[in-house]
Design an enzyme around this catalytic site. Structure first.
Site, mmCIF file in Angstrom:
data_model
loop_
_atom_site.group_PDB
_atom_site.id
_atom_site.type_symbol
_atom_site.label_atom_id
_atom_site.label_comp_id
_atom_site.label_asym_id
_atom_site.label_seq_id
_atom_site.Cartn_x
_atom_site.Cartn_y
_atom_site.Cartn_z
ATOM 1 N N GLN A 302 0.917 -1.062 -0.009
ATOM 2 C CA GLN A 302 0.099 0.141 0.092
ATOM 3 C C GLN A 302 0.834 1.071 0.122
ATOM 4 O OE1 GLN A 302 -3.037 0.804 -0.240
ATOM 5 N NE2 GLN A 302 -3.092 2.850 0.096
ATOM 6 N N GLU A 303 1.931 1.222 0.690
ATOM 7 C CA GLU A 303 3.002 2.588 0.735
ATOM 8 C C GLU A 303 3.632 2.574 -0.679
ATOM 9 O OE1 GLU A 303 3.173 4.630 3.068
ATOM 10 O OE2 GLU A 303 2.236 3.815 4.683
ATOM 11 N N SER A 304 4.148 1.408 -1.151
ATOM 12 C CA SER A 304 5.360 1.725 -2.309
ATOM 13 C C SER A 304 5.023 0.797 -3.533
ATOM 14 C CB SER A 304 6.698 1.682 -1.579
ATOM 15 O OG SER A 304 6.839 0.311 -1.475
#
Length: 473
Positions: A302-304
């Site tokens: 989700q972050e990267s």
């Protein structure tokens, strides 16, 4: 001869003077019940046993009902609905909890419990197939499970749609039918809206067509005779759980986060599992600590999108998108080193879990921690205080996810300690991670079942089990 006759008379006389002893029949010994035997079907929203333990909406409610009755729960899976019916009629099970809808034909055969949740019945087809706009003008047959509520729906529809035809499969469950649609082996099937939402995380080719029936209640079935006491207990239990918010909690846990669907994102994630995850999986497993490594991996995606060189306009960088102060806090020197980033992100996320109040239940703490990871611990605490003022439960994620978006409105955030926050994004952030996590769990389970099948050891009773404390949050 005379002596023999006299002796015979004496024996007869003595026999007539004896008391007649009638052996009384012993009353049957009724053993006290120790188990609640629940018939079910396998399905991600019904009952599923894996390395994560047992899960499913019906399973969790059955476990609570067994606790309420002070009995041990025994979930007994069957191959199809007809076998479930037979088992209930023959007293092999106490009730059926298998995600079955309330229909007139079932009411004629069994006693129907109170509604657990409601679903729409939808026509399902594969992406690329012409969009079905008229149930009477389909390009081929609809295939459904034998004895399912979909048969009743189709029978009713056929009265006004004479060209409507369908095929029934006896030993194929809903998930298998959906997989046959996704592979192109079948043209159409019918599914509950919740089941479709869940399975689109793994089979993004599935498409929702016409709604054939709206808001149909899902219920449990009890024997038609000698079940007055069990029905009375079930109704009392249902009222308690509804009042306590259990039904709302399970609805949010199993269905709320899967309602939003993004085809492109889902396909990209499944490809990334094959192409990118193998590089980092060992590191996720090594540093996860108290967190299921798949939750950590889902957070990183989700972050990267598992890009070690990812960078945002606000300056967060790396696989876990750490800020510079956070990286220093957790002892990370190089945020662009993916393995350092994973270690730092895991340490920071675990620290969020440890800071949460003990009043937050174990099975919901991860969602609070993820929201804190996204917008900051202080903003989540503001949302909890706001929820309390509004008469909501500050320790229930289903309530906090309703309150977090209010932190974007001046009317609410002006009276909080930490002020404005993009709470709506935090809710979306957590829901996305939950969907990614569910997909990772599903793929792991599919691989495990494939291994068991190849070893010839797959049965309903020998699947890996763990304690309830290790179950998916």
């Amino acid at each position: 001869m005379k002596r023999f006759f006299v002796a015979l008379c004496c024996i007869t006389l003595l026999a007539s003077c004896q008391k007649v002893v009638v052996e009384q029949e012993k009353a049957p010994i009724i053993k006290p019940r120790t188990q609640l035997v629940v018939g079910t079907l396998f399905g991600p929203q019904i009952y599923f046993s894996s390395g994560q333990g047992d899960s499913g909406y019906d399973y969790e409610m059955a476990a609570r009902f067994a606790d309420y009755l002070k009995l041990t729960l025994h979930m007994k899976p069957y191959n199809n609905i007809n076998e479930l019916y037979r088992a209930l009629r023959h007293g092999e099970i106490d009730l059926i909890a298998a995600g079955l809808a309330d229909t007139p034909s079932r009411r004629e055969q069994f006693r129907v419990g109170p509604p657990l949740y409601r679903v729409n019945q939808v026509l399902v087809y594969k992406q690329g197939t012409p969009v079905p706009k008229d149930i009477n003008k389909l390009q081929g047959e609809i295939t459904v499970m034998t004895d399912s509520s979909f048969v009743d729906t189709l029978t009713t529809l056929q009265k006004s749609n004479p060209n409507l035809t369908w095929n029934q499969k006896k030993d194929t469950d809903s998930e298998e039918l959906l997989s046959l649609i996704a592979s192109g082996e079948l043209l159409y099937t019918i599914s509950d809206s919740t089941s479709l939402d869940i399975n689109r995380r793994f089979m993004p080719e599935l498409r929702e067509g016409l709604i054939l029936k709206k808001k149909q209640p899902v219920v449990w079935l009890l024997p038609p005779n000698n079940s007055d006491q069990l029905m009375s207990q079930l109704l009392a239990f249902w009222h308690i759980e509804k009042r306590n918010g259990t039904l709302a909690y399970l609805d949010e846990k199993y269905f709320a986060h899967v309602a939003r669907f993004d085809y492109v994102d889902t396909r990209a994630f499944i490809r990334a599992i094959d192409n990118k995850l193998p590089k980092y999986r060992a590191s996720f497993e090594k540093h996860a600590d108290k967190i299921d490594w798949r939750k950590l991996a889902a957070t990183a995606y989700q972050e990267s999108h598992w890009n070690p060189n990812a960078r945002s306009p606000t300056g967060v960088r790396g696989l876990m998108m750490l800020t510079l102060p956070t990286a220093k806090q957790v002892g990370i020197k190089n945020r662009l080193d993916p393995f350092q980033s994973i270690k730092g992100g895991a340490k920071y996320l675990n620290s969020m879990l440890e800071r949460l109040p003990e009043s937050i239940p174990e099975n919901q703490r991860m969602w609070f921690a993820l929201a804190s990871y996204n917008i900051g611990f202080g903003h989540v605490e503001d949302a909890r205080k706001l929820a309390d003022k509004m008469g909501l439960n500050p320790s229930a994620w289903r309530d906090i996810k309703e309150v977090l978006p209010l932190l974007q409105k001046r009317k609410y955030y002006k009276n909080t300690r930490y002020g404005y926050a993009r709470g709506n994004e935090a809710v979306h952030y957590v829901d996305s991670i939950r969907r990614y996590y569910d997909t990772l769990v599903w793929i792991d389970n599919q691989n495990l079942l494939l291994e068991l099948k190849e070893d010839g050891t797959q049965t309903a009773d020998n699947r890996p089990q763990v304690s309830k404390s290790e179950q998916s949050q």
